[in-house]
Design an enzyme around this catalytic site. Structure first.
Site, PDB file in Angstrom:
ATOM      1  N   THR A   1       0.716  -1.225   0.023  1.00 33.24           N
ATOM      2  CA  THR A   1      -0.090  -0.139  -0.057  1.00 33.24           C
ATOM      3  C   THR A   1       0.834   1.198   0.029  1.00 33.24           C
ATOM      4  O   THR A   1       1.993   1.252   0.534  1.00 33.24           O
ATOM      5  CB  THR A   1      -0.666   0.187   1.338  1.00 33.24           C
TER       6      THR A   1
ATOM      7  N   ARG B   1     -10.141 -10.208  -5.144  1.00 32.17           N
ATOM      8  CA  ARG B   1      -9.791  -9.816  -3.565  1.00 32.17           C
ATOM      9  C   ARG B   1      -9.640  -8.155  -3.369  1.00 32.17           C
ATOM     10  O   ARG B   1      -8.902  -7.817  -4.140  1.00 32.17           O
ATOM     11  CB  ARG B   1      -8.493 -10.539  -3.119  1.00 32.17           C
ATOM     12  N   LEU B   2     -10.386  -7.586  -2.469  1.00 34.72           N
ATOM     13  CA  LEU B   2     -10.052  -6.350  -2.173  1.00 34.72           C
ATOM     14  C   LEU B   2      -9.536  -6.297  -0.733  1.00 34.72           C
ATOM     15  O   LEU B   2      -9.789  -7.254   0.186  1.00 34.72           O
ATOM     16  CB  LEU B   2     -11.375  -5.538  -1.930  1.00 34.72           C
ATOM     17  N   GLY B   3      -8.421  -5.544  -0.467  1.00 31.53           N
ATOM     18  CA  GLY B   3      -7.963  -5.262   0.638  1.00 31.53           C
ATOM     19  C   GLY B   3      -8.652  -4.013   1.502  1.00 31.53           C
ATOM     20  O   GLY B   3      -9.808  -3.705   1.148  1.00 31.53           O
ATOM     21  N   ASP B   4      -8.017  -3.498   2.533  1.00 32.35           N
ATOM     22  CA  ASP B   4      -8.382  -2.536   3.028  1.00 32.35           C
ATOM     23  C   ASP B   4      -8.365  -1.071   2.468  1.00 32.35           C
ATOM     24  O   ASP B   4      -9.133   0.161   2.779  1.00 32.35           O
ATOM     25  CB  ASP B   4      -8.001  -2.473   4.548  1.00 32.35           C
TER      26      ASP B   4
ATOM     27  N   THR C   1      -1.289   0.284   6.665  1.00 35.68           N
ATOM     28  CA  THR C   1      -0.655  -0.688   5.662  1.00 35.68           C
ATOM     29  C   THR C   1      -0.750  -1.716   6.127  1.00 35.68           C
ATOM     30  O   THR C   1      -1.095  -2.114   7.326  1.00 35.68           O
ATOM     31  CB  THR C   1       0.659  -0.003   5.466  1.00 35.68           C
ATOM     32  N   HIS C   2      -0.124  -2.963   5.402  1.00 37.39           N
ATOM     33  CA  HIS C   2       0.051  -4.417   5.672  1.00 37.39           C
ATOM     34  C   HIS C   2      -1.431  -4.940   5.693  1.00 37.39           C
ATOM     35  O   HIS C   2      -2.025  -4.838   4.784  1.00 37.39           O
ATOM     36  CB  HIS C   2       0.734  -4.354   6.896  1.00 37.39           C
ATOM     37  N   THR C   3      -1.722  -5.552   6.695  1.00 35.47           N
ATOM     38  CA  THR C   3      -2.709  -6.624   6.669  1.00 35.47           C
ATOM     39  C   THR C   3      -4.165  -6.111   6.778  1.00 35.47           C
ATOM     40  O   THR C   3      -4.960  -6.260   7.779  1.00 35.47           O
ATOM     41  CB  THR C   3      -2.574  -7.856   7.755  1.00 35.47           C
ATOM     42  N   GLY C   4      -4.438  -5.977   5.583  1.00 39.25           N
ATOM     43  CA  GLY C   4      -6.082  -5.556   5.323  1.00 39.25           C
ATOM     44  C   GLY C   4      -7.243  -6.451   5.857  1.00 39.25           C
ATOM     45  O   GLY C   4      -8.119  -6.105   6.338  1.00 39.25           O
TER      46      GLY C   4
HETATM   47  N1  GLY Z   1      -3.274  -3.050   3.423  1.00 34.85           N
HETATM   48  C1  GLY Z   1      -3.347  -3.447   1.973  1.00 34.85           C
HETATM   49  C2  GLY Z   1      -3.967  -4.612   1.720  1.00 34.85           C
HETATM   50  O1  GLY Z   1      -4.524  -5.291   2.565  1.00 34.85           O
HETATM   51  O2  GLY Z   1      -4.120  -4.810   0.553  1.00 34.85           O
END
Ligand code: GLY
Length: 311
Positions: free
Chosen positions: A165, A193-196, A216-219
């Site tokens: 991100t 797939r959508l992230g956050d 950022t990181h784990t959506g």
């Molecule tokens: N934070 C970015 C994603 O999960 O795609």
């Protein structure tokens, strides 16, 4: 005024600073900077330098929020389009909708004159195919892509590449607080797939009265906790920015099921404070900050906060 962004922002951070100094609207200034990030092949998490989905196709997500009006525009899983943050702004300005995804987002892009872009960097294609060759049997490889992809989503995820991100937060010269995000999402994600990053309230949120936050990181974690909105709401309820960020991390730390990994939170408030905190990221996380008193933007290290270790 203030500008805060994650480390991937380097190709466009200075440009955004210059525009803010010249009294640009914060969203325009940030999109101009993010467009540089989206074109920079050395940034391996956003735009042209990013990683494809399991089928070897690039799908981009982006979000824009105007903290003064609380207008939002977002796009998700968009093919063949590099300036997706700019496309998200067009959704916000031209449509009665907040979010477009996939082919609908691409159709809209074409209607309003965005070019159809080559988005797959040759190095990304090579690394993707090598990875598939490692994971799939000879029979699966010869049938590819007509094989079930769901089992692969458990094995092919590469934690080293789950970092995908760029986030920019600004308070502009009119005291408007705004947020913009852009990403290619997880490497080798399941198609669609959508992230956050395109999800208001999870990956980004802005309210000029109180502040803004972006992750950022784990959506997959911040979408479950409504992380960005929870921070701005906590500030509204009178908490300091640091306490608001820490409470959001404490919520993330409560998650015990599903895909769990690192999260980094970036936040600013209306008084000009900023906070960047990482949760469960072993490495030092860096970020960019600029305030009017600074001759040049500064690169700093985020605070680590892990309630599981400190209680
Ligand atoms: N934070 C970015 C994603 O999960 O795609």
């Amino acid at each position: 005024m203030i500008l805060l962004a994650n480390s991937e922002a380097w190709p466009g951070f200075d440009k955004t600073v210059e525009l803010l100094k010249n009294n640009s609207h914060g969203i325009d200034a940030m999109i101009a900077g993010i467009s540089e990030v989206e074109r920079e092949v050395k940034v391996r998490s956003v735009g042209y330098g990013g990683w494809p989905n399991m089928l070897g196709k690039m799908e981009f997500d982006a979000g824009v929020m105007d903290g003064t009006t609380r207008d939002v525009g977002a796009v998700g899983a968009v093919p063949d389009t590099l300036p997706v943050a700019a496309l998200a702004r067009e959704v916000m300005q031209r449509l009665p909708h907040v979010m477009l995804t996939g082919e609908g987002a691409r159709r809209f892009a074409t209607e309003i004159g965005f070019s159809v872009d080559d988005t797959l960097y040759e190095d990304s294609r090579k690394v993707w195919w090598k990875r598939l060759q490692k994971e799939l049997s000879a029979a699966e490889l010869s049938a590819f892509p007509d094989i079930p992809l769901a089992p692969l989503s458990r094995t092919i995820t590469d934690p080293e590449r789950v970092r995908d991100t760029t986030v920019f937060l600004a308070q502009d010269s009119a005291s408007g607080i705004h947020a913009v995000t852009s990403t290619s999402g997880w490497a080798w994600k399941y198609p669609g797939r959508l992230g956050d990053s395109p999800i208001p309230g999870a990956g980004f949120y802005a309210d000029s009265r109180y502040g803004a936050a972006a992750c950022t990181h784990t959506g997959e974690m911040t979408m479950r906790c409504g992380t960005a909105r929870s921070i701005v709401l906590a500030v509204r309820f009178g908490h300091t920015l640091r306490a608001a960020v820490d409470m959001a991390i404490e919520d993330l730390a409560e998650l015990k099921t599903g895909f769990l990994a690192g999260v980094v939170i970036h936040a600013i408030d209306a008084a000009g404070n900023h906070e960047v905190a990482s949760f469960q990221c072993p490495e030092d996380i860096k970020y960019w900050i600029w305030e009017p008193g600074m001759a040049n933007p500064q690169k700093r290290i985020a605070r680590k906060y892990d309630p599981l270790l400190t209680t």
